[in-house]
Design a protein around this motif. Structure first.
Motif, PDB file in Angstrom:
ATOM      1  N   GLY A  19     -46.354  -2.528   9.988  1.00 53.09           N
ATOM      2  CA  GLY A  19     -45.895  -1.419   9.168  1.00 53.09           C
ATOM      3  C   GLY A  19     -44.468  -1.659   8.722  1.00 53.09           C
ATOM      4  N   TYR A  20     -44.028  -0.912   7.691  1.00 54.35           N
ATOM      5  CA  TYR A  20     -42.708  -1.148   7.111  1.00 54.35           C
ATOM      6  C   TYR A  20     -41.963   0.158   6.878  1.00 54.35           C
ATOM      7  CZ  TYR A  20     -44.515  -5.821   6.260  1.00 54.35           C
ATOM      8  OH  TYR A  20     -45.046  -7.079   6.434  1.00 54.35           O
ATOM      9  N   GLU A  21     -40.671   0.132   7.195  1.00 54.12           N
ATOM     10  CA  GLU A  21     -39.754   1.156   6.730  1.00 54.12           C
ATOM     11  C   GLU A  21     -38.487   0.447   6.269  1.00 54.12           C
ATOM     12  OE1 GLU A  21     -39.150   3.944   9.873  1.00 54.12           O
ATOM     13  OE2 GLU A  21     -38.082   2.561  11.168  1.00 54.12           O
ATOM     14  N   ILE A  22     -37.620   1.154   5.550  1.00 54.87           N
ATOM     15  CA  ILE A  22     -36.493   0.507   4.900  1.00 54.87           C
ATOM     16  C   ILE A  22     -35.195   1.198   5.294  1.00 54.87           C
ATOM     17  CG2 ILE A  22     -35.474  -0.160   2.684  1.00 54.87           C
ATOM     18  CD1 ILE A  22     -38.292  -0.095   1.481  1.00 54.87           C
ATOM     19  N   CYS A  23     -34.291   0.444   5.864  1.00 52.81           N
ATOM     20  CA  CYS A  23     -32.921   0.828   6.182  1.00 52.81           C
ATOM     21  C   CYS A  23     -32.785   2.260   6.680  1.00 52.81           C
ATOM     22  CB  CYS A  23     -32.033   0.602   4.954  1.00 52.81           C
ATOM     23  SG  CYS A  23     -30.255   0.671   5.350  1.00 52.81           S
ATOM     24  N   GLU A  24     -32.365   3.190   5.814  1.00 48.92           N
ATOM     25  CA  GLU A  24     -32.055   4.563   6.211  1.00 48.92           C
ATOM     26  C   GLU A  24     -33.210   5.244   6.927  1.00 48.92           C
ATOM     27  OE1 GLU A  24     -29.512   7.956   6.446  1.00 48.92           O
ATOM     28  OE2 GLU A  24     -29.124   5.856   5.905  1.00 48.92           O
ATOM     29  N   ASP A  25     -34.424   4.786   6.680  1.00 46.14           N
ATOM     30  CA  ASP A  25     -35.592   5.401   7.320  1.00 46.14           C
ATOM     31  C   ASP A  25     -35.440   5.454   8.840  1.00 46.14           C
ATOM     32  OD1 ASP A  25     -36.728   5.716   4.840  1.00 46.14           O
ATOM     33  OD2 ASP A  25     -38.071   3.987   5.003  1.00 46.14           O
ATOM     34  N   ILE A  26     -34.896   4.390   9.444  1.00 47.65           N
ATOM     35  CA  ILE A  26     -34.758   4.357  10.904  1.00 47.65           C
ATOM     36  C   ILE A  26     -33.639   5.279  11.386  1.00 47.65           C
ATOM     37  CG2 ILE A  26     -33.229   2.347  10.797  1.00 47.65           C
ATOM     38  CD1 ILE A  26     -35.645   3.131  13.643  1.00 47.65           C
ATOM     39  N   TRP A  27     -32.671   5.566  10.515  1.00 50.82           N
ATOM     40  CA  TRP A  27     -31.556   6.445  10.892  1.00 50.82           C
ATOM     41  C   TRP A  27     -31.917   7.938  10.750  1.00 50.82           C
ATOM     42  CZ3 TRP A  27     -30.132   1.502   9.638  1.00 50.82           C
ATOM     43  CH2 TRP A  27     -29.078   0.932  10.376  1.00 50.82           C
ATOM     44  N   ASN A  85     -38.094  -3.819   9.201  1.00 46.33           N
ATOM     45  CA  ASN A  85     -37.124  -3.016   8.469  1.00 46.33           C
ATOM     46  C   ASN A  85     -36.160  -3.942   7.757  1.00 46.33           C
ATOM     47  OD1 ASN A  85     -34.757  -1.494   7.743  1.00 46.33           O
ATOM     48  ND2 ASN A  85     -35.340   0.082   9.210  1.00 46.33           N
ATOM     49  N   GLY A  86     -36.241  -3.953   6.424  1.00 39.26           N
ATOM     50  CA  GLY A  86     -35.266  -4.649   5.611  1.00 39.26           C
ATOM     51  C   GLY A  86     -34.171  -3.675   5.234  1.00 39.26           C
ATOM     52  N   SER A  87     -32.927  -4.020   5.558  1.00 40.57           N
ATOM     53  CA  SER A  87     -31.824  -3.074   5.431  1.00 40.57           C
ATOM     54  C   SER A  87     -30.700  -3.685   4.619  1.00 40.57           C
ATOM     55  CB  SER A  87     -31.331  -2.688   6.839  1.00 40.57           C
ATOM     56  OG  SER A  87     -30.217  -1.845   6.788  1.00 40.57           O
ATOM     57  N   ALA A  88     -29.671  -2.865   4.335  1.00 41.69           N
ATOM     58  CA  ALA A  88     -28.443  -3.332   3.697  1.00 41.69           C
ATOM     59  C   ALA A  88     -27.283  -2.584   4.317  1.00 41.69           C
ATOM     60  CB  ALA A  88     -28.490  -3.123   2.193  1.00 41.69           C
ATOM     61  N   SER A  89     -27.226  -2.622   5.615  1.00 43.13           N
ATOM     62  CA  SER A  89     -26.250  -1.841   6.364  1.00 43.13           C
ATOM     63  C   SER A  89     -24.892  -2.537   6.365  1.00 43.13           C
ATOM     64  CB  SER A  89     -26.748  -1.647   7.801  1.00 43.13           C
ATOM     65  OG  SER A  89     -25.881  -0.843   8.540  1.00 43.13           O
ATOM     66  N   ASN A  90     -23.855  -1.781   6.000  1.00 40.15           N
ATOM     67  CA  ASN A  90     -22.521  -2.371   5.943  1.00 40.15           C
ATOM     68  C   ASN A  90     -21.971  -2.629   7.348  1.00 40.15           C
ATOM     69  OD1 ASN A  90     -22.282   0.677   6.005  1.00 40.15           O
ATOM     70  ND2 ASN A  90     -20.170   0.086   6.434  1.00 40.15           N
ATOM     71  N   ALA A  91     -20.989  -3.501   7.421  1.00 35.43           N
ATOM     72  CA  ALA A  91     -20.369  -3.825   8.697  1.00 35.43           C
ATOM     73  C   ALA A  91     -19.225  -2.860   8.990  1.00 35.43           C
ATOM     74  CB  ALA A  91     -19.841  -5.260   8.673  1.00 35.43           C
TER      75      ALA A  91
END
Length: 624
Positions: A178-186, A205-211
């Motif tokens: 199954g798949y969710e994307i970045c903010e979905d987990i938050w 989960n493919g994300s683009a979370s900043n450091a």
């Protein structure tokens, strides 16, 4: 000699699936270049054996394309390059997900395209769109629908589109992705929860979370915690360094976690690649054993669309850590905490036993067990006496039998003296009176193998070590010595910790005469106990893991011979464990119903022994 293959028994590749996460250094608004980076990453992952690969969100355009996403020329290029990437990877037996912005019926969606062997199996949109902090996604992206409908993508018709999708392997049904994307987990209600309850065992989960400072630690805790909560593998990857701006840095991060344990990871601003074998069979087993984890009868019953794909699973060297001591935490701080807590639990459990029995004296039966076991029992008894307000002189170490040698008696005598306890060398086994509690120091390893003395008085005994495997006991003693303020106590414990006391078959052992005399070293036996009790591995899988854990020290023939003895003795001696004395529940598994283990007294072990014999026969054929 090459390792003996075991995957012909049970599931393909013993239920292990290599999962990889990749964070390419994308270039803004250059889908052709970014697709090439994804292709190179897929080739590398496939060469290493990966079967499931995840890329970050909107990786084909880069996450920071911003208002360029309004331009049809960029969206069209991204979709075209997705099609080319799928065509170029048609020969790869890899299920991969690539982030791509798609304009569907006039709205832009942040999606991952799930692809395999030249087909786009489905498109999963992001559900929760962040527009706070450094994120402005609501400016461009629309929240994706849950309900699945067909769309046309990159020239392929009838592609399922919607967040309620799972993808299952026909040859290995335990692999359900199954798949969710970045903010979905938050979010407060991550889609991964319902995905798991629909049957997904691997969630990407493919994300683009900043450091930012400590955010990598937060993400690691979030991902490992979600994998534990959902009894799944959670594979996470964030955008690579190419998505950094002049004021926001992005450095990628890879985390592959399985049921609370991180199997592989790459730090921010690191390699941008991680791979690990995920045990999807064990994830099914964990769910099977948890009655409160209610999975729907089918994805359709949960309101999810299921796409089935075909995949081969050739055997390969395991790409996951395998601990030779699965009962012992690897992290030193966690291990110390566990040792402290174990001794505390033993003492407080014994305190409850003393109060319940109205006992004012404690006798530790120091026979038919290791010196370290007896020493730990004495330590726990002394602490329990303190808690109960009983003078330590009422704690007695007794040797009613003939087995303990003079050296063992000397070691335990020094410990008793340091603690203010007494020693008795009685000639007859004790019979407890109502004011006396008998403490049985036998450990779980001895109980599992049936090499301990049979309990004497079940109604008055306390099995203080019955949930501790033999290999863990010296670590608790070492921690007690390390934290002891009394120099005499440390001096008494040190030679006990150093004392060698291997497992042994008792004299006149009935099961040795039946061919079950070859007992393994303690660590190997405890490894087998973990595989049987906690993981429910079949022999071939336990053997494959044992090869990884002990292969440099032990031959295949030795491991299988020891394994045969383990199964033979465990099944044959279950009657001895059917009604164990009370004891503290310390770990996550034990040997009787109070510990959560229910096994018929006279169950037959033929299925397990036959598989071990088949593996032994295969070794013989390979050697000849």
């Amino acid at each position: 000699m090459p390792a003996t293959p075991a995957s012909s028994f049970g599931l393909p590749n013993n239920g292990f699936v290599p999962v990889a996460t990749i964070s390419p250094a994308s270039t803004v608004a250059d889908p052709a270049h970014n697709a090439e980076l994804c292709y190179e990453g897929l080739q590398r992952a496939a060469t290493l054996g990966a079967k499931v690969v995840a890329f970050p969100e909107v990786v084909l355009t880069s996450y920071i394309a911003d208002d360029l996403l309004y331009h049809g020329i960029l969206l069209e290029s991204a979709e075209r390059e997705l099609g080319r990437l799928v065509e170029r990877t048609a020969d790869l037996d890899v299920l991969f997900s690539v982030g791509v912005p798609l304009c569907i019926n006039g709205k832009i969606y942040n999606t991952v395209a799930v692809c395999h062997r030249g087909r786009i199996l489905g498109v999963v949109p992001k559900t929760f769109i962040p527009t706070y902090g450094v994120d402005f996604e609501g400016r461009w992206f629309h929240s994706g629908p849950a309900e699945v409908t067909d769309i046309t993508v990159a020239g392929q018709d009838h592609v399922p589109f919607g967040s309620h999708q799972v993808f299952r392997c026909r040859q290995l049904p335990q692999l359900c992705v199954g798949y969710e994307i970045c903010e979905d987990i938050w979010s407060p209600e991550p889609p991964s929860i319902r995905l798991a309850l629909a049957g997904a065992t691997v969630i990407c989960n493919g994300s683009a979370s900043n450091a930012s400072l400590e955010k990598d630690l937060y993400r690691r805790g979030l991902i490992s915690g979600q994998s534990a909560r959902l009894l799944c593998c959670y594979a996470y990857c964030s955008s690579g360094q190419g998505d950094s701006t002049s004021d926001v840095t992005v450095g990628g991060q890879e985390i592959i976690a399985e049921n609370g344990s991180v199997l592989a990871q790459a730090q921010p601003f690191g390699e941008g690649f991680a791979i690990a074998d995920v045990d999807v069979e064990s994830l099914w087993g964990a769910r099977r054993g948890m009655s409160s984890f209610t999975v729907a009868a089918s994805p359709e019953a949960a309101g999810y669309h299921e796409t089935v794909f075909d995949m081969d699973f050739p055997e390969h060297p395991l790409l996951r850590p395998v601990s030779a001591q699965p009962f012992v935490p690897e992290d030193a701080r966690v291990r110390d905490d566990c040792c402290d807590l174990a001794l505390t639990m033993q003492a407080h459990g014994m305190l409850a036993f003393l109060h319940n029995r109205g006992a004012s004296a404690i006798t530790v039966l120091a026979e038919d067990t290791a010196v370290a076991n007896a020493a730990l029992a004495v330590l726990a008894a002394a602490r329990a006496a303190d808690l109960a307000g009983i003078d330590r002189s009422a704690v007695r170490v007794q040797f009613p039998g003939e087995r303990p040698g003079e050296h063992a008696k000397t070691l335990l005598g020094s410990l008793a003296e340091a603690l203010g306890c007494t020693v008795s060398d009685a000639g007859q086994p004790p019979v407890a009176n109502p004011a006396e509690a008998l403490v049985n120091p036998v450990d779980m390893t001895e109980l599992a193998l049936g090499v301990s003395g049979f309990p004497l008085d079940l109604s008055m005994q306390y099995a203080v070590n019955s949930q501790l495997v033999r290999s863990f006991v010296p670590l608790i003693l070492a921690r007690a010595a390390q934290t002891a303020e009394d120099g005499q106590l440390r001096a008494a414990l040190d030679p006990i910790i150093a004392h060698s006391d291997p497992l042994h078959v008792p004299e006149h052992d009935h099961y040795a005469a039946r061919g079950f005399a070859d007992i393994a070293p303690t660590e190997v036996e405890d490894f087998f106990i973990d595989g049987f009790l906690r993981a429910q591995y079949r022999p071939s899988k336990s053997f494959r893991l044992a090869q990884r854990a002990f292969g440099t020290k032990c031959s295949d023939h030795e491991l299988l011979t020891w394994m045969r003895t383990f199964y033979g003795r465990f099944f044959a001696t279950q009657f001895m464990r059917h009604d164990l004395p009370d004891g503290p529940r310390i770990g996550s598994t034990g040997l009787d119903l109070r510990d959560g283990f229910m096994m018929p007294t006279y169950a037959q072990g033929a299925l397990w022994l036959d598989e071990v014999d088949a593996l032994l026969a295969r070794i013989g054929n390979m050697e000849h």
